[in-house]
Motif scaffolding. Structure first.
Motif, PDB file in Angstrom:
ATOM      1  N   THR A  36     -10.112   7.010   0.711  1.00 20.08           N
ATOM      2  CA  THR A  36      -9.117   6.263   1.481  1.00 20.08           C
ATOM      3  C   THR A  36      -9.647   4.871   1.806  1.00 20.08           C
ATOM      4  O   THR A  36     -10.852   4.672   1.954  1.00 20.08           O
ATOM      5  CB  THR A  36      -8.754   6.984   2.793  1.00 20.08           C
ATOM      6  OG1 THR A  36      -9.936   7.144   3.584  1.00 20.08           O
ATOM      7  CG2 THR A  36      -8.126   8.339   2.511  1.00 20.08           C
ATOM      8  N   ASN A  38      -8.439   0.745   3.618  1.00 20.24           N
ATOM      9  CA  ASN A  38      -7.515  -0.132   4.321  1.00 20.24           C
ATOM     10  C   ASN A  38      -8.137  -1.515   4.317  1.00 20.24           C
ATOM     11  O   ASN A  38      -9.235  -1.698   3.804  1.00 20.24           O
ATOM     12  CB  ASN A  38      -7.232   0.340   5.743  1.00 20.24           C
ATOM     13  CG  ASN A  38      -5.868  -0.134   6.237  1.00 20.24           C
ATOM     14  OD1 ASN A  38      -5.403  -1.209   5.885  1.00 20.24           O
ATOM     15  ND2 ASN A  38      -5.225   0.688   7.060  1.00 20.24           N
ATOM     16  N   TYR A  39      -7.458  -2.475   4.891  1.00 22.24           N
ATOM     17  CA  TYR A  39      -7.938  -3.851   4.932  1.00 22.24           C
ATOM     18  C   TYR A  39      -8.398  -4.176   6.343  1.00 22.24           C
ATOM     19  O   TYR A  39      -7.884  -3.633   7.314  1.00 22.24           O
ATOM     20  CB  TYR A  39      -6.818  -4.816   4.520  1.00 22.24           C
ATOM     21  CG  TYR A  39      -6.277  -4.492   3.152  1.00 22.24           C
ATOM     22  CD1 TYR A  39      -6.934  -4.923   2.016  1.00 22.24           C
ATOM     23  CD2 TYR A  39      -5.127  -3.723   3.007  1.00 22.24           C
ATOM     24  CE1 TYR A  39      -6.452  -4.605   0.754  1.00 22.24           C
ATOM     25  CE2 TYR A  39      -4.633  -3.406   1.754  1.00 22.24           C
ATOM     26  CZ  TYR A  39      -5.309  -3.842   0.633  1.00 22.24           C
ATOM     27  OH  TYR A  39      -4.829  -3.524  -0.608  1.00 22.24           O
ATOM     28  N   LEU A  56      -2.440  -8.327  -2.137  1.00 17.86           N
ATOM     29  CA  LEU A  56      -2.565  -7.012  -1.507  1.00 17.86           C
ATOM     30  C   LEU A  56      -1.669  -5.983  -2.197  1.00 17.86           C
ATOM     31  O   LEU A  56      -2.068  -4.820  -2.365  1.00 17.86           O
ATOM     32  CB  LEU A  56      -2.257  -7.095  -0.015  1.00 17.86           C
ATOM     33  CG  LEU A  56      -3.223  -7.955   0.816  1.00 17.86           C
ATOM     34  CD1 LEU A  56      -2.827  -7.938   2.286  1.00 17.86           C
ATOM     35  CD2 LEU A  56      -4.659  -7.547   0.629  1.00 17.86           C
ATOM     36  N   LYS A  57      -0.487  -6.393  -2.621  1.00 17.76           N
ATOM     37  CA  LYS A  57       0.403  -5.498  -3.356  1.00 17.76           C
ATOM     38  C   LYS A  57      -0.250  -5.074  -4.678  1.00 17.76           C
ATOM     39  O   LYS A  57      -0.255  -3.889  -5.028  1.00 17.76           O
ATOM     40  CB  LYS A  57       1.743  -6.184  -3.619  1.00 17.76           C
ATOM     41  CG  LYS A  57       2.722  -5.340  -4.410  1.00 17.76           C
ATOM     42  CD  LYS A  57       4.005  -6.102  -4.684  1.00 17.76           C
ATOM     43  CE  LYS A  57       4.918  -5.305  -5.604  1.00 17.76           C
ATOM     44  NZ  LYS A  57       6.078  -6.089  -6.021  1.00 17.76           N
ATOM     45  N   ASP A  60      -3.099  -2.693  -3.893  1.00 15.32           N
ATOM     46  CA  ASP A  60      -2.594  -1.358  -3.538  1.00 15.32           C
ATOM     47  C   ASP A  60      -2.204  -0.573  -4.788  1.00 15.32           C
ATOM     48  O   ASP A  60      -2.543   0.607  -4.921  1.00 15.32           O
ATOM     49  CB  ASP A  60      -1.394  -1.457  -2.598  1.00 15.32           C
ATOM     50  CG  ASP A  60      -1.774  -1.839  -1.175  1.00 15.32           C
ATOM     51  OD1 ASP A  60      -2.951  -1.653  -0.798  1.00 15.32           O
ATOM     52  OD2 ASP A  60      -0.894  -2.315  -0.437  1.00 15.32           O
ATOM     53  N   GLN A  64      -4.239   2.781  -5.895  1.00 15.00           N
ATOM     54  CA  GLN A  64      -3.523   4.047  -6.002  1.00 15.00           C
ATOM     55  C   GLN A  64      -3.611   4.624  -7.410  1.00 15.00           C
ATOM     56  O   GLN A  64      -3.674   5.835  -7.582  1.00 15.00           O
ATOM     57  CB  GLN A  64      -2.075   3.867  -5.549  1.00 15.00           C
ATOM     58  CG  GLN A  64      -1.986   3.637  -4.054  1.00 15.00           C
ATOM     59  CD  GLN A  64      -0.620   3.188  -3.579  1.00 15.00           C
ATOM     60  OE1 GLN A  64       0.352   3.225  -4.316  1.00 15.00           O
ATOM     61  NE2 GLN A  64      -0.556   2.749  -2.317  1.00 15.00           N
ATOM     62  N   LEU A  70      -4.081   4.475   0.836  1.00 16.91           N
ATOM     63  CA  LEU A  70      -4.103   3.570   1.979  1.00 16.91           C
ATOM     64  C   LEU A  70      -3.990   4.428   3.231  1.00 16.91           C
ATOM     65  O   LEU A  70      -3.125   5.286   3.316  1.00 16.91           O
ATOM     66  CB  LEU A  70      -2.924   2.598   1.884  1.00 16.91           C
ATOM     67  CG  LEU A  70      -2.827   1.503   2.932  1.00 16.91           C
ATOM     68  CD1 LEU A  70      -4.019   0.567   2.849  1.00 16.91           C
ATOM     69  CD2 LEU A  70      -1.538   0.712   2.746  1.00 16.91           C
TER      70      LEU A  70
END
Length: 176
Positions: A36, A38-39, A56-57, A60, A64, A70
């Motif tokens: 997992t 996150n930012y 970021l998109k 991600d 994934q 996330l």
């Protein structure tokens, strides 16, 4: 069909501008324990707000595809920093004048730059373990920066950078 052709053209165009990536990681890290991410909440990417959203998109999607999720309580945080800089042009033309006579020598040479200097962008991706508060993986992508790109070109280019950067994550650690 026209949009598909345009998309393929842009992809080929950007593949010619290769992204160079430098990797480093903590060699004792067990990368299988990280599932997992996150930012950092105070992330300052150095990019515009729109490019930060695009990056970021893209990140991600790539994370994934590697099976990462996330999470609000992640195994690691991601920090991203970028900068744009101008490179000096290494291409020059040399002009020289020299002479000798009566045992006296001398010479003059001048390097004249040819072409325009290039703008480059460096984006650093840091993966920081949340429990140890320690950096365990880093990649720095360097590419040619073109400021007059359309939003679609920017998005495609950022996807290409992210895919190249994450190409070697997790690293293949040799077992002893």
């Amino acid at each position: 069909m026209k949009k598909l052709f345009s998309l393929l053209f842009v992809l080929v165009l950007f593949s010619c501008n290769a992204v160079r990536v430098q990797y480093d990681y903590e060699k004792t890290t067990d990368f299988t324990s990280y599932t997992t991410y996150n930012y950092f909440s105070d992330i300052e990417t150095g990019l515009s707000d729109l490019d930060t959203k695009r990056l970021l998109k893209a990140l991600d999607i790539a994370m994934q595809s590697k099976g990462m999720l996330l999470s609000e309580e992640p195994d690691f945080y991601i920090n991203i920093e970028s900068k744009i800089y101008q490179t000096t042009n290494g291409n020059t033309v040399g002009v020289g004048v020299g002479g000798t006579g009566n045992s006296i020598g001398g010479g003059v040479s001048v390097g004249i730059p040819v072409g325009q200097p290039k703008m480059k962008r460096e984006i650093a991706f840091d993966f920081v373990d949340t429990k140890k508060d320690a950096l365990f993986w880093q990649a720095i992508g360097i590419d040619i920066y073109k400021e007059n790109q359309t939003p679609e070109q920017r998005e495609l280019h950022l996807h290409a950078i992210v895919n190249k950067v994450l190409d070697k994550y997790p690293p293949k650690v040799k077992k002893k």
